[in-house]
Design a protein around this motif. Structure first.
Motif: not given
Length: 397
Positions: A95-113, A155-160
């Motif tokens: 559960n993140g917030t609008a200003d403090e979301p929980i972010v899942f990302t990739a080292k290389d910023k490209a689709p399919g990582q 529960s997943l809230k404000y997750v990217r």
């Protein structure tokens, strides 16, 4: 001794004291740095921090993983297949917030990582042949489908989720931004973003869960996709922005099982940027909404924009793929599309005539089709949760 007490007093004042003008000095909370890998076999809380996500991390049955707001998880494709999996009976509280979301990302910023977030529940499904279970297509080859419609997987809230959609073999090992297998209505799915994945933004494999305030932005396949008799009843505020490469705004099917239930969603915006191509040159799939294999649903307050044909026979607001879906769902009144505003989309209806010739038009739907110039579509609030490296994901809403 007096100097020592004085020093202690000064330190205490810095961290806890108040000045006469109420100009407090509040220390900034520093993120922890760590790695999350392997099976989660005991309930735990991950403190606010920056984590490396390594391997297919699986939350085991009976275990709860809680993630504090503002945390970031980064996957590195060079390490192999990475993802976060909630197994049947496991629980994820993110559960993140609008200003403090929980972010899942990739080292290389490209689709399919990486593999995205995969969640299993215990709600019912209706798979091919009308059976109540199926095997997942995420490469884990897990059975899914249960009997508890109200089950909660957390529960997943404000997750990217960014740059997911890792695909190894189509239909046998492919991943979306968010994959929900038989997830129940007790699960909270709110204010979620799937950004620039290599497959679907959100996919529901049966179940009864509903999603509120969902953004699918720049995903290479479908923005929203479902199958296996998904029947979420409380969906609202969906926004798809297709750009670069993309197929359908919404791909709707039911494994060729004619059923008497359907999902419901209201406040939907589907937009396709000019020049957006398709995933396959041989199969030009770029309708706003496609129904096939007995897919159905009740949808209202819809805005469709930019689904113009770039080749005859392709591109429309609504496509009906096959004769059975036309007869059993459209004509039978189990597809409802009301209060629909359509712009920059010259072709309203398209029939692909699979299984026999038919012509779909407004009359085919009867009272279950209505256009409007006042439909508003999705309504979403801006914030850091919907902003990536200075890009406002809601700028085109």
């Amino acid at each position: 001794m007096k100097k020592l007490f004085y020093a202690i007093a000064i330190v205490a004042t810095i961290f806890t004291g108040c000045s006469d003008d109420d100009d407090d000095v509040v220390p900034t909370k520093q993120p922890v740095v760590g790695e999350i890998t392997g099976d989660i076999t005991a309930s735990r809380t991950l403190a606010y921090g920056n984590y490396t996500l390594k391997g297919m991390v699986k939350i085991q049955p009976g275990v709860t993983l809680t993630i504090e707001k503002g945390s970031t998880f980064t996957a590195d494709k060079s390490n192999g297949e990475n993802g976060l999996v909630v197994l049947k009976g496991g629980i994820l509280i993110a559960n993140g917030t609008a200003d403090e979301p929980i972010v899942f990302t990739a080292k290389d910023k490209a689709p399919g990582q990486w593999a995205g977030i995969i969640m299993y529940g215990e709600a019912p499904i209706v798979a091919s042949g009308g059976v109540a279970s199926a095997t997942s297509e995420d490469g884990l080859n897990l059975p899914y489908g249960g009997t508890n419609a109200s089950h909660s997987s957390g529960s997943l809230k404000y997750v990217r989720v960014e740059y997911a959609g890792l695909v190894y073999n189509s239909n046998t090992k492919e991943h979306n931004g968010f994959s929900f297998y038989a997830v129940g209505s007790g699960t909270t799915l709110e204010n979620l973003v799937s950004y620039k994945g290599n497959d679907d933004g959100f996919e529901f494999y049966g179940g009864t869960a509903s999603g509120k305030n969902l953004i699918s932005y720049g995903n290479a396949d479908d923005s929203f996709d479902w199958q296996d008799g998904w029947r979420g009843q409380d969906n609202t505020n969906w926004f798809a922005y297709q750009t670069g490469t993309a197929n359908y705004g919404m791909e709707i099917e039911a494994k060729s099982v004619n059923n008497t239930f359907w999902p419901k969603a209201t406040n939907i915006t589907l937009k396709r940027a000019a020049g957006t191509g398709t995933e396959s040159a041989s199969e030009k799939q770029y309708d706003a909404i496609q129904f096939k294999a007995q897919g159905n649903g009740d949808f209202s307050n819809i805005v469709i924009d930019g689904y113009a044909s770039i080749e005859a026979g392709f591109g429309s607001a609504v496509q009906i793929r096959d004769l059975s879906t036309y007869n059993d769902q459209v004509v039978a009144g189990k597809i409802k599309l009301n209060n629909v505003k359509i712009t920059n989309t010259p072709v309203l209806f398209l029939s692909q005539n699979s299984g026999g010739a038919f012509t779909v038009n407004a009359a085919s739907f009867g009272v279950n089709w209505s256009v409007s110039t006042t439909a508003t579509g999705a309504s979403l609030t801006k914030g850091k949760w919907a902003n990536i490296d200075g890009l406002d994901l809601l700028a085109n809403l």
